[in-house]
Design a protein around this motif. Structure first.
Motif, PDB file in Angstrom:
ATOM      1  N   VAL A  85       0.868  -1.179   0.000  1.00  0.00           N
ATOM      2  CA  VAL A  85       0.000   0.000   0.000  1.00  0.00           C
ATOM      3  C   VAL A  85       0.899   1.222   0.000  1.00  0.00           C
ATOM      4  CG1 VAL A  85      -1.734   1.295   1.296  1.00  0.00           C
ATOM      5  CG2 VAL A  85      -1.836  -1.208   1.213  1.00  0.00           C
ATOM      6  N   LEU A  86       0.585   2.221  -0.827  1.00  0.00           N
ATOM      7  CA  LEU A  86       1.410   3.422  -0.921  1.00  0.00           C
ATOM      8  C   LEU A  86       1.057   4.373   0.222  1.00  0.00           C
ATOM      9  CD1 LEU A  86       1.216   4.026  -4.768  1.00  0.00           C
ATOM     10  CD2 LEU A  86       2.706   2.491  -3.462  1.00  0.00           C
ATOM     11  N   PRO A  87       1.963   4.565   1.170  1.00  0.00           N
ATOM     12  CA  PRO A  87       1.638   5.355   2.372  1.00  0.00           C
ATOM     13  C   PRO A  87       1.151   6.757   2.075  1.00  0.00           C
ATOM     14  CG  PRO A  87       3.680   4.131   2.701  1.00  0.00           C
ATOM     15  CD  PRO A  87       3.317   3.980   1.244  1.00  0.00           C
ATOM     16  N   TRP A  88       1.704   7.393   1.010  1.00  0.00           N
ATOM     17  CA  TRP A  88       1.310   8.766   0.712  1.00  0.00           C
ATOM     18  C   TRP A  88      -0.084   8.870   0.083  1.00  0.00           C
ATOM     19  CZ3 TRP A  88       5.537   6.348  -1.633  1.00  0.00           C
ATOM     20  CH2 TRP A  88       5.364   5.956  -2.953  1.00  0.00           C
ATOM     21  N   SER A  89      -0.663   7.723  -0.265  1.00  0.00           N
ATOM     22  CA  SER A  89      -1.997   7.743  -0.868  1.00  0.00           C
ATOM     23  C   SER A  89      -3.108   7.527   0.147  1.00  0.00           C
ATOM     24  CB  SER A  89      -2.104   6.642  -1.938  1.00  0.00           C
ATOM     25  OG  SER A  89      -2.197   5.353  -1.331  1.00  0.00           O
ATOM     26  N   LEU A 176      14.079  10.980   7.704  1.00  0.00           N
ATOM     27  CA  LEU A 176      13.163  10.351   8.653  1.00  0.00           C
ATOM     28  C   LEU A 176      11.860   9.970   7.968  1.00  0.00           C
ATOM     29  CD1 LEU A 176      12.321   9.486  11.484  1.00  0.00           C
ATOM     30  CD2 LEU A 176      11.648  11.865  11.952  1.00  0.00           C
ATOM     31  N   GLU A 177      11.332  10.852   7.129  1.00  0.00           N
ATOM     32  CA  GLU A 177      10.079  10.550   6.438  1.00  0.00           C
ATOM     33  C   GLU A 177      10.289   9.448   5.404  1.00  0.00           C
ATOM     34  OE1 GLU A 177       6.122  10.495   5.823  1.00  0.00           O
ATOM     35  OE2 GLU A 177       7.212  11.585   7.402  1.00  0.00           O
ATOM     36  N   ILE A 178      11.447   9.442   4.745  1.00  0.00           N
ATOM     37  CA  ILE A 178      11.759   8.353   3.808  1.00  0.00           C
ATOM     38  C   ILE A 178      11.812   7.033   4.572  1.00  0.00           C
ATOM     39  CG2 ILE A 178      13.527   7.388   2.284  1.00  0.00           C
ATOM     40  CD1 ILE A 178      14.309  10.306   1.599  1.00  0.00           C
ATOM     41  N   TYR A 179      12.482   7.032   5.720  1.00  0.00           N
ATOM     42  CA  TYR A 179      12.560   5.831   6.555  1.00  0.00           C
ATOM     43  C   TYR A 179      11.164   5.316   6.925  1.00  0.00           C
ATOM     44  CZ  TYR A 179      12.538   3.497  11.092  1.00  0.00           C
ATOM     45  OH  TYR A 179      12.253   2.648  12.138  1.00  0.00           O
ATOM     46  N   ARG A 180      10.319   6.215   7.375  1.00  0.00           N
ATOM     47  CA  ARG A 180       8.970   5.800   7.789  1.00  0.00           C
ATOM     48  C   ARG A 180       8.185   5.223   6.612  1.00  0.00           C
ATOM     49  NH1 ARG A 180       7.765  11.290  11.329  1.00  0.00           N
ATOM     50  NH2 ARG A 180       8.558  10.525  13.345  1.00  0.00           N
ATOM     51  N   THR A 181       8.329   5.859   5.461  1.00  0.00           N
ATOM     52  CA  THR A 181       7.606   5.395   4.274  1.00  0.00           C
ATOM     53  C   THR A 181       8.095   4.025   3.837  1.00  0.00           C
ATOM     54  OG1 THR A 181       7.296   7.696   3.570  1.00  0.00           O
ATOM     55  CG2 THR A 181       6.965   5.984   1.913  1.00  0.00           C
ATOM     56  N   PHE A 187      10.133  -2.546   4.030  1.00  0.00           N
ATOM     57  CA  PHE A 187      11.595  -2.531   4.110  1.00  0.00           C
ATOM     58  C   PHE A 187      12.065  -2.742   5.552  1.00  0.00           C
ATOM     59  CE2 PHE A 187      11.095  -0.732   0.029  1.00  0.00           C
ATOM     60  CZ  PHE A 187      12.324  -0.610  -0.610  1.00  0.00           C
ATOM     61  N   THR A 188      13.203  -3.382   5.718  1.00  0.00           N
ATOM     62  CA  THR A 188      13.904  -3.413   6.991  1.00  0.00           C
ATOM     63  C   THR A 188      15.099  -2.474   6.866  1.00  0.00           C
ATOM     64  OG1 THR A 188      13.281  -5.709   7.430  1.00  0.00           O
ATOM     65  CG2 THR A 188      15.160  -4.832   8.661  1.00  0.00           C
ATOM     66  N   ILE A 189      15.041  -1.343   7.570  1.00  0.00           N
ATOM     67  CA  ILE A 189      16.079  -0.327   7.465  1.00  0.00           C
ATOM     68  C   ILE A 189      17.165  -0.606   8.498  1.00  0.00           C
ATOM     69  CG2 ILE A 189      16.582   2.137   7.536  1.00  0.00           C
ATOM     70  CD1 ILE A 189      14.760   1.263   5.227  1.00  0.00           C
ATOM     71  N   GLU A 190      18.417  -0.564   8.036  1.00  0.00           N
ATOM     72  CA  GLU A 190      19.539  -0.879   8.917  1.00  0.00           C
ATOM     73  C   GLU A 190      20.336   0.352   9.333  1.00  0.00           C
ATOM     74  OE1 GLU A 190      21.708  -3.922   6.782  1.00  0.00           O
ATOM     75  OE2 GLU A 190      20.469  -5.484   7.725  1.00  0.00           O
ATOM     76  N   VAL A 223      10.558   5.872  -3.944  1.00  0.00           N
ATOM     77  CA  VAL A 223      10.104   6.432  -2.669  1.00  0.00           C
ATOM     78  C   VAL A 223      10.929   7.662  -2.294  1.00  0.00           C
ATOM     79  CG1 VAL A 223       9.990   6.005  -0.175  1.00  0.00           C
ATOM     80  CG2 VAL A 223       9.146   4.276  -1.770  1.00  0.00           C
ATOM     81  N   VAL A 224      12.248   7.578  -2.442  1.00  0.00           N
ATOM     82  CA  VAL A 224      13.112   8.712  -2.102  1.00  0.00           C
ATOM     83  C   VAL A 224      12.720   9.950  -2.910  1.00  0.00           C
ATOM     84  CG1 VAL A 224      15.473   9.602  -2.277  1.00  0.00           C
ATOM     85  CG2 VAL A 224      15.067   7.327  -1.312  1.00  0.00           C
TER      86      VAL A 224
END
Length: 452
Positions: A85-89, A176-181, A187-190, A223-224
């Motif tokens: 699901v696209l978070p910004w939508s 931070l917003e990219i990470y949340r999205t 994604f698993t962000i490291e 996304v970025v």
């Protein structure tokens, strides 16, 4: 204990539940063209069953590097594992979803011009040899200000340096917003940090199987750019957007896993470097073949302005267990995390084609039992031309033109890409070089117009 792999039926059931819960109305069916540019066809959730059965048709003759106009009907086969699901939508009673798709012919067979299918063939080749491929790419990007018309400038939104935090790193809020999205999209962000150049950033996500990693890299770039635009900024993955500053790289970490043993095929605790014979052969394959596929992993005229000494971008063909001036290095982690990192690719590359050629080159070394050259532990950037020659350390091709010559004359690129993609790619990139070669640039006007 065997890992449980979800069935198509269970995945579809989860997707339908998410669609209902999140009030998803539109579905974007995404794929990439020859250059890795994301495309999509949008349909409604009422067409989900047809979508899953691969019945969505599009005009392939309008996509770069795809089909001639007399064979233009192509179809999209979604990979259910890529649904998000696209978070910004998301609104109270509305949302949009997406699938990444492979491209098929009208008879249901894989379309040979689809970059995703090229990588799938490489994955299958590795599996036939008893290996699975894991890849972890690291994509750097710049955040640039935009002008009054919304067009990108080369003005950065911060003046921070490597790992520098706020208040100097104004891009922290964007990251931070990219990470949340990304997290909301699975994604698993490291890690997330400011890079060396002003306005330059990097967000690292967990490795995946080769195809999954290319899907993640493609999604990541989208996304970025989308999130940056929400802040009135332009995110650029251009290799060298600012002269005199570090460029954007896509360091690519790759491992082979022995399918039968369930072990990392690059690890051997009895070796002095804890590397297996397979690892050394893989390194040898990369070293032996890199000139022949660099035009794929560094695909732009601009790519070769990054690959010069002085900006941490490796341009010398050598390997080391830790030396970052070498083209290939082995990060310190051992055991299941043992991997080979090739440092020259940049994020303008089509991830599917880039990962396919890197993996194929390394596997070629394993298949031919190629011996890796001697490790280079000294700083290559500080060596004189005479010392480089004496030690047999060669340069990467210095331009897109030279890289295309090597691709055309070599073997790995043709074998990996297949005839359709290889021929279309060569035609596209030759035209790009010719356009650059015949253009009159600002540097020429500045230096010659009044002098002559």
């Amino acid at each position: 204990m065997a890992i449980s792999v979800p069935t198509q039926e269970s995945l579809l059931a989860e997707i339908k539940e998410t669609i209902e819960t999140k009030n998803v109305e539109l579905l974007h069916l995404q794929f990439v063209d020859l250059e890795g540019t994301l495309k999509h066809v949008t349909t409604t959730v009422e067409k989900l069953d047809d979508v899953v059965e691969g019945k969505t048709m599009f005009d392939g003759s309008s996509i770069t590097g795809f089909s001639p106009i007399n064979k233009s009907d192509l179809y999209l086969q979604p990979d259910l594992t890529t649904f998000a699901v696209l978070p910004w939508s998301v609104e109270e009673d509305y949302a949009e979803g997406r699938f990444l798709c492979s491209v098929t012919n009208p008879d249901g067979s894989d379309f040979e011009g689809d970059p995703r299918n090229v990588l799938k063939k490489t994955v299958k080749k590795a599996e036939d040899k008893g290996y699975s491929i894991s890849i972890g790419p690291e994509l750097e990007f710049f955040l640039f200000e935009t002008d009054e018309k919304g067009r990108p400038t080369t003005e950065t939104q911060d003046f921070a340096g490597y790992f520098e935090p706020s208040p100097h790193d104004y891009g922290e809020k964007v990251r931070l917003e990219i990470y949340r999205t990304l997290k909301q999209m699975g994604f698993t962000i490291e890690a997330s940090h400011h890079e060396v150049a002003e306005g330059q950033h990097e967000i690292n996500f967990k490795y995946a199987d080769a195809l999954g990693a290319a899907d993640l890299a493609t999604t990541y770039k989208w996304v970025v750019k989308t999130v940056a635009k929400q802040f009135g900024l332009h995110a650029s993955f251009m290799p060298k957007p600012i002269a005199g500053a570090n460029g954007n790289g896509m360091h690519t970490n790759i491992s082979l896993f022995d399918i039968e043993k369930g072990e990392n095929a690059f690890y051997d605790e009895s070796d002095g470097r804890e590397l297996s014979e397979t690892a050394y052969q893989f390194i040898g394959g990369l070293i032996d073949n890199v000139k022949d596929f660099v035009a794929v992993i560094n695909p732009l005229v601009n790519s070769y302005k990054r690959l010069v000494p002085g900006y941490e971008a490796p341009c010398y063909i050598a390997w080391s267990a830790s030396n970052r001036s070498a083209l290939i290095r082995i990060p310190a982690t051992r055991g299941a995390g043992t991997r080979v990192e090739i440092r020259c690719p940049d994020p303008s590359a089509n991830p599917y084609l880039a990962f396919a050629t890197v993996a194929s080159a390394g596997l070629d070394g394993v298949e031919r039992n190629v011996t890796a050259p001697e490790e280079v532990v000294d700083d290559i950037f500080s060596m004189s031309d005479a010392e480089l020659t004496e030690r047999g350390i060669e340069n990467l091709p210095p331009s897109l033109d030279a890289a295309l010559d090597a691709l055309e004359e070599g073997r790995i690129g043709k074998e990996t890409l297949g005839d359709h993609v290889f021929n279309e790619y060569m035609e596209l990139k030759r035209a790009e070089w010719d356009s650059f070669r015949t253009a009159v640039h600002g540097w020429e006007l500045e230096n010659y117009q009044t002098k002559f």
